[in-house]
Design a protein around this motif. Structure first.
Motif, mmCIF file in Angstrom:
data_model
loop_
_atom_site.group_PDB
_atom_site.id
_atom_site.type_symbol
_atom_site.label_atom_id
_atom_site.label_comp_id
_atom_site.label_asym_id
_atom_site.label_seq_id
_atom_site.Cartn_x
_atom_site.Cartn_y
_atom_site.Cartn_z
ATOM 1 N N ARG A 31 24.628 -31.218 32.487
ATOM 2 C CA ARG A 31 23.484 -30.746 33.266
ATOM 3 C C ARG A 31 22.865 -31.906 34.027
ATOM 4 O O ARG A 31 22.735 -33.008 33.497
ATOM 5 C CB ARG A 31 22.445 -30.124 32.320
ATOM 6 C CG ARG A 31 21.160 -29.698 32.983
ATOM 7 C CD ARG A 31 20.266 -28.963 32.017
ATOM 8 N NE ARG A 31 18.972 -28.653 32.616
ATOM 9 C CZ ARG A 31 18.132 -27.753 32.146
ATOM 10 N NH1 ARG A 31 18.432 -27.072 31.057
ATOM 11 N NH2 ARG A 31 16.974 -27.522 32.745
ATOM 12 N N ASP A 32 22.502 -31.642 35.275
ATOM 13 C CA ASP A 32 21.903 -32.709 36.082
ATOM 14 C C ASP A 32 20.391 -32.717 35.913
ATOM 15 O O ASP A 32 19.870 -32.360 34.861
ATOM 16 C CB ASP A 32 22.312 -32.568 37.554
ATOM 17 C CG ASP A 32 21.744 -31.316 38.217
ATOM 18 O OD1 ASP A 32 21.106 -30.490 37.515
ATOM 19 O OD2 ASP A 32 21.938 -31.157 39.433
ATOM 20 N N SER A 33 19.670 -33.113 36.940
ATOM 21 C CA SER A 33 18.214 -33.208 36.914
ATOM 22 C C SER A 33 17.785 -34.172 35.806
ATOM 23 O O SER A 33 18.316 -35.269 35.686
ATOM 24 C CB SER A 33 17.594 -31.813 36.736
ATOM 25 O OG SER A 33 16.201 -31.865 36.919
ATOM 26 N N GLY A 34 16.868 -33.795 34.947
ATOM 27 C CA GLY A 34 16.351 -34.688 33.923
ATOM 28 C C GLY A 34 17.268 -34.864 32.734
ATOM 29 O O GLY A 34 16.944 -35.626 31.815
ATOM 30 N N SER A 35 18.430 -34.187 32.740
ATOM 31 C CA SER A 35 19.354 -34.276 31.601
ATOM 32 C C SER A 35 20.698 -34.887 31.990
ATOM 33 O O SER A 35 21.704 -34.695 31.311
ATOM 34 C CB SER A 35 19.597 -32.884 31.012
ATOM 35 O OG SER A 35 18.387 -32.276 30.597
ATOM 36 N N ASN A 52 18.864 -24.207 42.616
ATOM 37 C CA ASN A 52 18.054 -25.219 43.290
ATOM 38 C C ASN A 52 18.353 -26.620 42.760
ATOM 39 O O ASN A 52 19.431 -27.153 43.007
ATOM 40 C CB ASN A 52 16.569 -24.869 43.167
ATOM 41 C CG ASN A 52 16.225 -23.589 43.916
ATOM 42 O OD1 ASN A 52 16.834 -23.278 44.939
ATOM 43 N ND2 ASN A 52 15.264 -22.839 43.412
ATOM 44 N N THR A 53 17.460 -27.211 42.000
ATOM 45 C CA THR A 53 17.641 -28.592 41.561
ATOM 46 C C THR A 53 18.355 -28.711 40.218
ATOM 47 O O THR A 53 18.542 -29.816 39.710
ATOM 48 C CB THR A 53 16.272 -29.292 41.446
ATOM 49 O OG1 THR A 53 15.458 -28.581 40.511
ATOM 50 C CG2 THR A 53 15.575 -29.334 42.790
ATOM 51 N N ILE A 54 18.742 -27.582 39.617
ATOM 52 C CA ILE A 54 19.430 -27.620 38.326
ATOM 53 C C ILE A 54 20.871 -27.146 38.498
ATOM 54 O O ILE A 54 21.118 -26.073 39.027
ATOM 55 C CB ILE A 54 18.719 -26.741 37.281
ATOM 56 C CG1 ILE A 54 17.290 -27.224 37.048
ATOM 57 C CG2 ILE A 54 19.498 -26.754 35.966
ATOM 58 C CD1 ILE A 54 16.502 -26.347 36.113
ATOM 59 N N GLN A 55 21.798 -27.980 38.034
ATOM 60 C CA GLN A 55 23.220 -27.658 38.102
ATOM 61 C C GLN A 55 23.828 -27.845 36.713
ATOM 62 O O GLN A 55 23.600 -28.858 36.051
ATOM 63 C CB GLN A 55 23.917 -28.599 39.093
ATOM 64 C CG GLN A 55 25.225 -28.081 39.628
ATOM 65 C CD GLN A 55 25.020 -27.138 40.788
ATOM 66 O OE1 GLN A 55 24.001 -27.183 41.464
ATOM 67 N NE2 GLN A 55 25.983 -26.262 41.021
ATOM 68 N N ILE A 56 24.603 -26.855 36.256
ATOM 69 C CA ILE A 56 25.273 -26.955 34.961
ATOM 70 C C ILE A 56 26.741 -26.576 35.132
ATOM 71 O O ILE A 56 27.056 -25.567 35.763
ATOM 72 C CB ILE A 56 24.625 -26.035 33.904
ATOM 73 C CG1 ILE A 56 23.154 -26.384 33.694
ATOM 74 C CG2 ILE A 56 25.374 -26.149 32.570
ATOM 75 C CD1 ILE A 56 22.439 -25.457 32.719
ATOM 76 N N GLN A 167 25.319 -22.227 46.771
ATOM 77 C CA GLN A 167 24.463 -21.049 46.906
ATOM 78 C C GLN A 167 23.549 -20.960 45.686
ATOM 79 O O GLN A 167 23.832 -20.237 44.728
ATOM 80 C CB GLN A 167 25.308 -19.779 47.046
ATOM 81 C CG GLN A 167 26.111 -19.731 48.327
ATOM 82 C CD GLN A 167 26.900 -18.445 48.455
ATOM 83 O OE1 GLN A 167 26.876 -17.597 47.577
ATOM 84 N NE2 GLN A 167 27.604 -18.289 49.559
ATOM 85 N N PRO A 168 22.452 -21.710 45.681
ATOM 86 C CA PRO A 168 21.548 -21.701 44.527
ATOM 87 C C PRO A 168 20.897 -20.349 44.316
ATOM 88 O O PRO A 168 20.835 -19.515 45.215
ATOM 89 C CB PRO A 168 20.511 -22.764 44.885
ATOM 90 C CG PRO A 168 20.540 -22.819 46.383
ATOM 91 C CD PRO A 168 21.966 -22.570 46.771
ATOM 92 N N GLY A 169 20.399 -20.134 43.102
ATOM 93 C CA GLY A 169 19.721 -18.895 42.778
ATOM 94 C C GLY A 169 20.510 -18.015 41.833
ATOM 95 O O GLY A 169 20.074 -16.927 41.484
ATOM 96 N N LYS A 170 21.701 -18.491 41.396
ATOM 97 C CA LYS A 170 22.504 -17.702 40.472
ATOM 98 C C LYS A 170 21.937 -17.814 39.061
ATOM 99 O O LYS A 170 21.391 -18.841 38.682
ATOM 100 C CB LYS A 170 23.947 -18.201 40.484
ATOM 101 C CG LYS A 170 24.635 -18.034 41.827
ATOM 102 C CD LYS A 170 26.047 -18.606 41.778
ATOM 103 C CE LYS A 170 26.725 -18.482 43.131
ATOM 104 N NZ LYS A 170 28.085 -19.064 43.108
ATOM 105 N N PRO A 171 22.085 -16.761 38.259
ATOM 106 C CA PRO A 171 21.588 -16.809 36.873
ATOM 107 C C PRO A 171 22.491 -17.662 35.989
ATOM 108 O O PRO A 171 23.617 -17.993 36.349
ATOM 109 C CB PRO A 171 21.632 -15.348 36.444
ATOM 110 C CG PRO A 171 22.709 -14.746 37.287
ATOM 111 C CD PRO A 171 22.635 -15.439 38.615
ATOM 112 N N VAL A 172 21.988 -17.995 34.815
ATOM 113 C CA VAL A 172 22.780 -18.723 33.835
ATOM 114 C C VAL A 172 23.889 -17.828 33.291
ATOM 115 O O VAL A 172 23.662 -16.663 32.998
ATOM 116 C CB VAL A 172 21.892 -19.186 32.656
ATOM 117 C CG1 VAL A 172 22.748 -19.835 31.579
ATOM 118 C CG2 VAL A 172 20.817 -20.142 33.139
ATOM 119 N N VAL A 173 25.087 -18.376 33.184
ATOM 120 C CA VAL A 173 26.181 -17.693 32.510
ATOM 121 C C VAL A 173 26.508 -18.520 31.273
ATOM 122 O O VAL A 173 26.917 -19.674 31.373
ATOM 123 C CB VAL A 173 27.423 -17.554 33.408
ATOM 124 C CG1 VAL A 173 28.585 -16.961 32.620
ATOM 125 C CG2 VAL A 173 27.099 -16.677 34.606
#
Length: 244
Positions: A31-35, A52-56, A167-173
């Motif tokens: 996970r990016d951002s603060g992690s 948005n600013t979170i990528q996993i 394409q940000p805005g997708k839910p967590v899978v």
């Protein structure tokens, strides 16, 4: 044993089913951002997120050493989407992709992951699937495992990530990982079916490498009990498994 089972199908093929537990499994998400420097190698899930600013992204690898030099007929990666993510509606396109470098479950992070920290926009996938909550998702990864078995590629495992990541805005899978304990039957599965082929000698037969059309071949070690004088010429004969 918490690792794999092998079944002889009775038609000159065998099926290996890998469904490792936490001891044998190798999977983690990053996970990016603060992690970005945090390791998530012991979580109950391997997740994918693009918001948005979170990528996993998630990484998974199986021990393929028990597969002999043989014809790989088909292989599938099967992962279960469980209701552990947020929001609860977990639909989206998730792609499986080969990794290009080694990684360690206990140390992998966003900043040291094999695929790098940049967003991926190309289409170099094993397979792309639309996934839905509380269902199994099956990826056809036959070419990936076949290339490992015949020695044309090195096994670094697979990555699961949003497609596309732009394409940000997708839910967590959230997929169940090898550490998932709520229902251990939902842990990731790799199913490999391969064909056995025999090379025949006067003193018996020995399982060996397969000459598969359009694929390179590596011979395994061959041993036999007959003793010949030094310098004796030895001739090898090969035949199709379809011959009488």
């Amino acid at each position: 044993t918490g690792h794999y089972t092998v079944t002889d199908n009775g038609d000159n093929t065998c099926t290996v089913v890998y469904q490792p537990n936490a001891t044998y499994g190798k999977d983690a998400y990053v996970r990016d951002s603060g992690s970005a420097n945090t390791n998530f190698g012991t979580e109950a899930d391997i997740s994918v997120y693009d918001y948005n600013t979170i990528q996993i992204r998630s990484y998974i690898q199986f021990n393929l050493s028990v597969i002999p030099n043989a014809i790989i007929r088909n292989t599938s990666l099967e992962v279960y989407v469980y209701s552990g993510g947020t929001p609860t509606s977990q639909d989206g396109n998730i792609a499986a992709r080969r990794n290009n470098a080694s990684w360690v479950e206990s140390t992998i992070t966003w900043n040291n992951q094999p695929l790098g920290a940049s967003l991926i926009t190309d289409s170099v996938w094993e397979e792309d699937k639309y996934v839905t909550n509380l269902t199994w998702v099956m990826y056809n990864v036959t070419n990936y495992v076949r290339s490992i078995a015949n020695g044309s590629n090195t096994d670094y495992g697979l990555a699961l990530l949003s497609n596309p990541e732009t394409q940000p805005g997708k839910p967590v899978v959230a997929f169940a990982s090898s550490d998932y304990t709520t229902d251990t039957s939902k842990r990731p599965i790799l199913l490999v079916t391969y064909q056995k082929v025999f090379v025949y000698y006067s003193s018996g037969y020995y399982t060996s490498q397969v000459f598969d059309t359009n694929y390179s071949v590596r011979w395994g070690n061959l041993t036999w009990s007959n003793v010949s004088a030094a310098g004796t010429n030895i001739t090898f004969y090969a035949r199709s498994c379809n011959d009488a």
